[in-house]
Motif scaffolding. Sequence first.
Motif, PDB file in Angstrom:
ATOM      1  N   SER A  41      45.936  40.477  24.202  1.00  0.00           N
ATOM      2  CA  SER A  41      44.808  39.630  24.599  1.00  0.00           C
ATOM      3  C   SER A  41      44.338  38.788  23.408  1.00  0.00           C
ATOM      4  CB  SER A  41      43.644  40.489  25.115  1.00  0.00           C
ATOM      5  OG  SER A  41      42.475  39.707  25.234  1.00  0.00           O
ATOM      6  N   HIS A  42      44.540  37.499  23.495  1.00  0.00           N
ATOM      7  CA  HIS A  42      44.118  36.637  22.380  1.00  0.00           C
ATOM      8  C   HIS A  42      42.592  36.555  22.290  1.00  0.00           C
ATOM      9  CE1 HIS A  42      44.071  33.772  25.755  1.00  0.00           C
ATOM     10  NE2 HIS A  42      43.206  33.067  25.051  1.00  0.00           N
ATOM     11  N   ILE A  43      41.908  36.648  23.437  1.00  0.00           N
ATOM     12  CA  ILE A  43      40.445  36.579  23.374  1.00  0.00           C
ATOM     13  C   ILE A  43      39.863  37.861  22.790  1.00  0.00           C
ATOM     14  CG2 ILE A  43      40.168  34.869  25.219  1.00  0.00           C
ATOM     15  CD1 ILE A  43      39.429  37.192  27.109  1.00  0.00           C
ATOM     16  N   GLY A  44      40.542  38.989  23.049  1.00  0.00           N
ATOM     17  CA  GLY A  44      40.110  40.243  22.442  1.00  0.00           C
ATOM     18  C   GLY A  44      40.261  40.196  20.929  1.00  0.00           C
ATOM     19  N   ARG A  45      41.397  39.643  20.466  1.00  0.00           N
ATOM     20  CA  ARG A  45      41.619  39.487  19.024  1.00  0.00           C
ATOM     21  C   ARG A  45      40.584  38.542  18.418  1.00  0.00           C
ATOM     22  NH1 ARG A  45      44.759  43.648  17.309  1.00  0.00           N
ATOM     23  NH2 ARG A  45      46.384  44.025  18.851  1.00  0.00           N
ATOM     24  N   TYR A  46      40.299  37.472  19.135  1.00  0.00           N
ATOM     25  CA  TYR A  46      39.317  36.488  18.658  1.00  0.00           C
ATOM     26  C   TYR A  46      37.946  37.124  18.480  1.00  0.00           C
ATOM     27  CZ  TYR A  46      35.841  32.750  19.173  1.00  0.00           C
ATOM     28  OH  TYR A  46      34.742  31.940  19.021  1.00  0.00           O
ATOM     29  N   GLN A  47      37.492  37.867  19.471  1.00  0.00           N
ATOM     30  CA  GLN A  47      36.165  38.473  19.386  1.00  0.00           C
ATOM     31  C   GLN A  47      36.115  39.567  18.325  1.00  0.00           C
ATOM     32  OE1 GLN A  47      33.780  37.011  20.576  1.00  0.00           O
ATOM     33  NE2 GLN A  47      34.405  35.959  22.445  1.00  0.00           N
ATOM     34  N   LEU A  48      37.204  40.332  18.171  1.00  0.00           N
ATOM     35  CA  LEU A  48      37.238  41.339  17.116  1.00  0.00           C
ATOM     36  C   LEU A  48      37.210  40.656  15.744  1.00  0.00           C
ATOM     37  CD1 LEU A  48      37.384  44.276  16.256  1.00  0.00           C
ATOM     38  CD2 LEU A  48      39.884  44.170  16.494  1.00  0.00           C
ATOM     39  N   GLY A  49      37.904  39.527  15.633  1.00  0.00           N
ATOM     40  CA  GLY A  49      37.865  38.760  14.392  1.00  0.00           C
ATOM     41  C   GLY A  49      36.465  38.283  14.064  1.00  0.00           C
ATOM     42  N   ARG A  50      35.758  37.812  15.080  1.00  0.00           N
ATOM     43  CA  ARG A  50      34.366  37.390  14.888  1.00  0.00           C
ATOM     44  C   ARG A  50      33.491  38.568  14.453  1.00  0.00           C
ATOM     45  NH1 ARG A  50      31.618  35.720  19.542  1.00  0.00           N
ATOM     46  NH2 ARG A  50      30.039  34.814  18.174  1.00  0.00           N
ATOM     47  N   CYS A  51      33.748  39.715  15.039  1.00  0.00           N
ATOM     48  CA  CYS A  51      32.992  40.915  14.692  1.00  0.00           C
ATOM     49  C   CYS A  51      33.208  41.281  13.220  1.00  0.00           C
ATOM     50  CB  CYS A  51      33.423  42.065  15.599  1.00  0.00           C
ATOM     51  SG  CYS A  51      32.525  43.607  15.313  1.00  0.00           S
ATOM     52  N   TYR A  52      34.464  41.260  12.789  1.00  0.00           N
ATOM     53  CA  TYR A  52      34.770  41.550  11.385  1.00  0.00           C
ATOM     54  C   TYR A  52      34.106  40.532  10.464  1.00  0.00           C
ATOM     55  CZ  TYR A  52      38.342  45.100  12.426  1.00  0.00           C
ATOM     56  OH  TYR A  52      39.001  46.239  12.836  1.00  0.00           O
ATOM     57  N   LEU A  53      34.125  39.269  10.870  1.00  0.00           N
ATOM     58  CA  LEU A  53      33.532  38.219  10.036  1.00  0.00           C
ATOM     59  C   LEU A  53      32.037  38.440   9.872  1.00  0.00           C
ATOM     60  CD1 LEU A  53      34.062  35.596   8.502  1.00  0.00           C
ATOM     61  CD2 LEU A  53      33.629  34.350  10.623  1.00  0.00           C
ATOM     62  N   ARG A  54      31.373  38.777  10.956  1.00  0.00           N
ATOM     63  CA  ARG A  54      29.927  38.999  10.895  1.00  0.00           C
ATOM     64  C   ARG A  54      29.565  40.228  10.074  1.00  0.00           C
ATOM     65  NH1 ARG A  54      26.718  38.485  16.394  1.00  0.00           N
ATOM     66  NH2 ARG A  54      25.065  39.006  14.903  1.00  0.00           N
ATOM     67  N   SER A  55      30.489  41.168   9.961  1.00  0.00           N
ATOM     68  CA  SER A  55      30.216  42.371   9.161  1.00  0.00           C
ATOM     69  C   SER A  55      30.747  42.228   7.733  1.00  0.00           C
ATOM     70  CB  SER A  55      30.807  43.615   9.832  1.00  0.00           C
ATOM     71  OG  SER A  55      32.203  43.497   9.973  1.00  0.00           O
ATOM     72  N   GLY A  56      31.201  41.019   7.385  1.00  0.00           N
ATOM     73  CA  GLY A  56      31.604  40.737   6.015  1.00  0.00           C
ATOM     74  C   GLY A  56      33.020  41.135   5.657  1.00  0.00           C
ATOM     75  N   GLN A  57      33.839  41.455   6.664  1.00  0.00           N
ATOM     76  CA  GLN A  57      35.220  41.891   6.412  1.00  0.00           C
ATOM     77  C   GLN A  57      36.162  40.698   6.615  1.00  0.00           C
ATOM     78  OE1 GLN A  57      36.038  46.057   7.959  1.00  0.00           O
ATOM     79  NE2 GLN A  57      34.192  45.608   9.133  1.00  0.00           N
ATOM     80  N   LEU A  58      36.218  39.850   5.597  1.00  0.00           N
ATOM     81  CA  LEU A  58      36.906  38.563   5.717  1.00  0.00           C
ATOM     82  C   LEU A  58      38.407  38.718   5.963  1.00  0.00           C
ATOM     83  CD1 LEU A  58      36.055  35.548   5.496  1.00  0.00           C
ATOM     84  CD2 LEU A  58      36.927  35.595   3.163  1.00  0.00           C
ATOM     85  N   VAL A  59      39.041  39.625   5.244  1.00  0.00           N
ATOM     86  CA  VAL A  59      40.498  39.787   5.370  1.00  0.00           C
ATOM     87  C   VAL A  59      40.871  40.274   6.766  1.00  0.00           C
ATOM     88  CG1 VAL A  59      42.517  41.037   4.529  1.00  0.00           C
ATOM     89  CG2 VAL A  59      40.830  40.146   2.904  1.00  0.00           C
ATOM     90  N   LYS A  60      40.144  41.266   7.268  1.00  0.00           N
ATOM     91  CA  LYS A  60      40.410  41.770   8.619  1.00  0.00           C
ATOM     92  C   LYS A  60      40.147  40.690   9.671  1.00  0.00           C
ATOM     93  CE  LYS A  60      39.741  46.759   8.076  1.00  0.00           C
ATOM     94  NZ  LYS A  60      38.988  47.937   8.561  1.00  0.00           N
ATOM     95  N   ALA A  61      39.091  39.901   9.458  1.00  0.00           N
ATOM     96  CA  ALA A  61      38.784  38.806  10.386  1.00  0.00           C
ATOM     97  C   ALA A  61      39.937  37.807  10.417  1.00  0.00           C
ATOM     98  CB  ALA A  61      37.491  38.116   9.965  1.00  0.00           C
ATOM     99  N   LYS A  62      40.450  37.460   9.252  1.00  0.00           N
ATOM    100  CA  LYS A  62      41.570  36.525   9.162  1.00  0.00           C
ATOM    101  C   LYS A  62      42.789  37.056   9.915  1.00  0.00           C
ATOM    102  CE  LYS A  62      44.193  36.383   5.497  1.00  0.00           C
ATOM    103  NZ  LYS A  62      45.586  36.476   6.031  1.00  0.00           N
ATOM    104  N   GLU A  63      43.091  38.332   9.723  1.00  0.00           N
ATOM    105  CA  GLU A  63      44.261  38.932  10.373  1.00  0.00           C
ATOM    106  C   GLU A  63      44.148  38.875  11.890  1.00  0.00           C
ATOM    107  OE1 GLU A  63      44.298  42.808   8.677  1.00  0.00           O
ATOM    108  OE2 GLU A  63      45.246  42.173   6.792  1.00  0.00           O
ATOM    109  N   GLU A  64      42.968  39.198  12.421  1.00  0.00           N
ATOM    110  CA  GLU A  64      42.783  39.192  13.875  1.00  0.00           C
ATOM    111  C   GLU A  64      42.877  37.777  14.444  1.00  0.00           C
ATOM    112  OE1 GLU A  64      42.785  41.723  15.856  1.00  0.00           O
ATOM    113  OE2 GLU A  64      42.787  43.196  14.231  1.00  0.00           O
ATOM    114  N   LEU A  65      42.298  36.816  13.736  1.00  0.00           N
ATOM    115  CA  LEU A  65      42.323  35.435  14.232  1.00  0.00           C
ATOM    116  C   LEU A  65      43.721  34.838  14.134  1.00  0.00           C
ATOM    117  CD1 LEU A  65      38.912  34.366  12.743  1.00  0.00           C
ATOM    118  CD2 LEU A  65      39.486  34.375  15.172  1.00  0.00           C
ATOM    119  N   GLU A  66      44.447  35.172  13.088  1.00  0.00           N
ATOM    120  CA  GLU A  66      45.838  34.705  12.994  1.00  0.00           C
ATOM    121  C   GLU A  66      46.679  35.307  14.116  1.00  0.00           C
ATOM    122  OE1 GLU A  66      46.299  33.746   8.209  1.00  0.00           O
ATOM    123  OE2 GLU A  66      46.801  35.749   8.952  1.00  0.00           O
ATOM    124  N   GLU A  67      46.388  36.557  14.460  1.00  0.00           N
ATOM    125  CA  GLU A  67      47.104  37.183  15.572  1.00  0.00           C
ATOM    126  C   GLU A  67      46.721  36.533  16.900  1.00  0.00           C
ATOM    127  OE1 GLU A  67      49.633  39.877  17.640  1.00  0.00           O
ATOM    128  OE2 GLU A  67      49.558  39.050  15.608  1.00  0.00           O
TER     129      GLU A  67
END
Length: 273
Positions: A41-67
């Motif tokens: 699910s690309h939208i699931g990855r997108y929202q998880l990436g946003r969640c990581y970004l809001r919690s300050g986890q930039l690398v994890k956010a990048k990985e989810e959004l690239e996926e």
Amino acid sequence: MWNGESEFDALYDKGLTELMRGDLVSAEKTLKQSLELNPKSHIGRYQLGRCYLRSGQLVKAKEELEEAIRLQEEHIPSLAELGFIYLCQDRIEDAGSMFQKALGLRPNHGKSLIGMTVYYFSKGQWERAYEWALKSVQLGGSHFMALYILAKTEKVLGLIENAEEHFKKAEELLEKTTEVAPEQPESYFMRGEIALLGGYYNKACELFCEVENRMDKNRNYYFYHEKFDYITVLNKQGICLKQTGKKEEAKTIGKKILELDPNNKLAKLWVEG
């Protein structure tokens, strides 16, 4: 609808609600559970990436959004969000590529228009930044970040009256954001930046103190292209105090910073001066 898809939808909706509410711990857990059911699910990855970004986890956010983009290469929100992550990582050209791709799919996409403005601003190409800033406001709407970066560009170009007008409008929109989510430090930080750029040092200092009171001092914050941490906020306070002639208070802030960052050049100046 097969049962697994129904369960995925329920978990996804729950996770999105938690994310919108600001319950990032629960949102991360729920969105991960949804992706266990539907990892493609690309939208699931997108929202998880946003969640990581809001919690300050930039690398994890990048990985989810690239996926997310690997799964759906034309998902415009993921392209734009990833562009801003690249900006936070100082990967300027990669960021520009993301915004250009998003705008090729939707020419009036507001966040990508803001992104292109920041792209050219970061490269010091003020006239091009100004062109994109105007497009951002005209096509993407009067979003506070669009107005903020337009005002910053106008200030650099010497269009002072226009800059003051647009800083004021951006501040008014940010005040509304602060009222809705008064516990979030990001809107206070941006309001502090506007006051600082406008030369309202006492007001800026008060706002940066509000940021300090609300932030987690052990994490980084990312908001569009802006990034800050505890030392950044203390530095901003010190600048404001120095500008208003409060040398002893600036010195106190400097000592506080040097305990955490012994090589901080600004703090050394305040302590030694």
